[in-house]
Write a protein that holds these residues in place. Structure first.
Motif, short mmCIF file in Angstrom:
data_model
loop_
_atom_site.label_atom_id
_atom_site.label_comp_id
_atom_site.label_asym_id
_atom_site.label_seq_id
_atom_site.Cartn_x
_atom_site.Cartn_y
_atom_site.Cartn_z
N ASP A 54 0.85 -1.18 0.15
CA ASP A 54 0.14 0.03 -0.04
C ASP A 54 0.88 1.25 -0.01
N GLU A 55 2.30 1.07 0.60
CA GLU A 55 2.86 2.30 0.83
C GLU A 55 3.79 2.56 -0.38
N ALA A 56 3.94 1.36 -1.29
CA ALA A 56 4.63 1.65 -2.43
C ALA A 56 4.39 2.50 -3.37
N THR A 57 5.36 3.21 -4.28
CA THR A 57 5.01 4.43 -5.05
C THR A 57 5.19 3.80 -6.54
N ILE A 58 4.42 4.07 -7.41
CA ILE A 58 4.52 3.72 -8.73
C ILE A 58 5.13 4.94 -9.45
N LYS A 59 6.54 4.60 -9.70
CA LYS A 59 7.48 5.95 -10.22
C LYS A 59 7.28 6.18 -11.70
N GLU A 60 6.88 5.20 -12.47
CA GLU A 60 6.73 5.56 -13.83
C GLU A 60 5.63 4.53 -14.55
N VAL A 61 4.75 4.98 -15.24
CA VAL A 61 3.93 4.00 -16.29
C VAL A 61 4.56 4.13 -17.56
N ILE A 62 4.60 3.00 -18.32
CA ILE A 62 5.15 3.00 -19.60
C ILE A 62 4.16 2.28 -20.42
N PRO A 63 3.33 3.08 -21.17
CA PRO A 63 2.30 2.24 -22.22
C PRO A 63 3.10 1.87 -23.25
N ILE A 64 2.81 0.54 -23.58
CA ILE A 64 3.35 -0.23 -24.63
C ILE A 64 2.32 -0.55 -25.78
N TYR A 65 2.34 0.36 -26.86
CA TYR A 65 1.45 0.10 -27.89
C TYR A 65 1.37 -1.27 -28.38
N PRO A 66 0.27 -1.95 -28.75
CA PRO A 66 -1.11 -1.38 -28.62
C PRO A 66 -1.86 -1.73 -27.24
N ASP A 67 -1.50 -2.83 -26.53
CA ASP A 67 -2.23 -3.15 -25.52
C ASP A 67 -1.53 -3.75 -24.18
N ARG A 68 -0.41 -3.26 -23.96
CA ARG A 68 0.36 -3.40 -22.67
C ARG A 68 0.65 -2.48 -21.93
N CYS A 69 1.18 -2.49 -20.74
CA CYS A 69 1.73 -1.46 -19.98
C CYS A 69 2.88 -2.14 -19.03
N LYS A 70 3.67 -1.08 -18.87
CA LYS A 70 4.80 -1.62 -17.73
C LYS A 70 4.89 -0.54 -16.63
N ILE A 71 4.98 -0.65 -15.42
CA ILE A 71 5.34 0.25 -14.28
C ILE A 71 6.43 -0.35 -13.51
N ILE A 72 7.01 1.09 -12.98
CA ILE A 72 8.44 0.80 -12.34
C ILE A 72 7.79 1.03 -10.81
N VAL A 73 8.12 0.43 -9.89
CA VAL A 73 7.51 0.66 -8.50
C VAL A 73 8.91 0.65 -7.68
N HIS A 74 8.40 1.62 -6.54
CA HIS A 74 9.44 1.73 -5.55
C HIS A 74 8.80 1.25 -4.15
N TYR A 75 9.28 0.31 -3.47
CA TYR A 75 8.89 -0.38 -2.24
C TYR A 75 9.91 0.30 -1.15
N TYR A 76 9.10 0.84 -0.10
CA TYR A 76 9.76 1.53 0.78
C TYR A 76 10.10 0.62 2.09
N CYS A 77 9.71 -0.51 2.29
CA CYS A 77 10.06 -1.44 2.97
C CYS A 77 11.24 -2.10 2.81
N ASP A 78 11.93 -2.69 4.02
CA ASP A 78 13.15 -3.30 3.96
C ASP A 78 13.10 -4.70 3.58
N PRO A 79 13.32 -5.28 2.64
CA PRO A 79 13.15 -6.65 1.80
C PRO A 79 14.12 -7.67 2.94
N GLN A 80 15.09 -7.03 3.63
CA GLN A 80 15.83 -7.99 4.51
C GLN A 80 14.80 -8.50 5.78
N LYS A 81 13.78 -7.66 5.93
CA LYS A 81 12.89 -7.90 7.23
C LYS A 81 11.98 -8.97 6.47
N TRP A 82 12.11 -9.80 5.53
CA TRP A 82 11.13 -10.52 5.05
C TRP A 82 11.88 -11.80 5.09
#
Length: 92
Positions: free
Chosen positions: A64-92
């Motif tokens: 929920d706290e992650a931020t979508i940094k960029e949305v990349i539409p890919i013609y004609p019917d796809r998309c990619k996003i770049i997400v930044h997760y703030y939580c520390d993966p080492q805690k998992w």
């Protein structure tokens, strides 16, 4: 990074399709994050299926706290996003 395809192009505008695509790509990105950080080794595909079924646990706040940094539409019917997760993966 998450990736998805437009679900049903015929019934929605491009903007609605892109919004839905971003939502699906976020689930894909979340499943990739779980696939590399969760201490119980499971495939990214299994995590993706669980998240699509609204299976969330202690890491929901992280998503929920992650931020979508960029949305990349890919013609004609796809998309990619770049997400930044703030939580520390080492805690998992």
């Amino acid at each position: 990074m998450g990736e998805a395809r437009f679900q049903d192009k015929s019934l929605r505008s491009y903007e609605e399709n892109l919004k839905q695509c971003v939502k699906e790509a976020k689930v894909h990105a979340d499943s990739k994050w779980l696939g590399v950080t969760e201490k119980y080794i499971e495939s990214q595909r299994l995590w993706h299926d669980r998240l699509k079924s609204n299976y969330y646990s202690i890491w929901k706040k992280c998503f929920d706290e992650a931020t979508i940094k960029e949305v990349i539409p890919i013609y004609p019917d796809r998309c990619k996003i770049i997400v930044h997760y703030y939580c520390d993966p080492q805690k998992w």
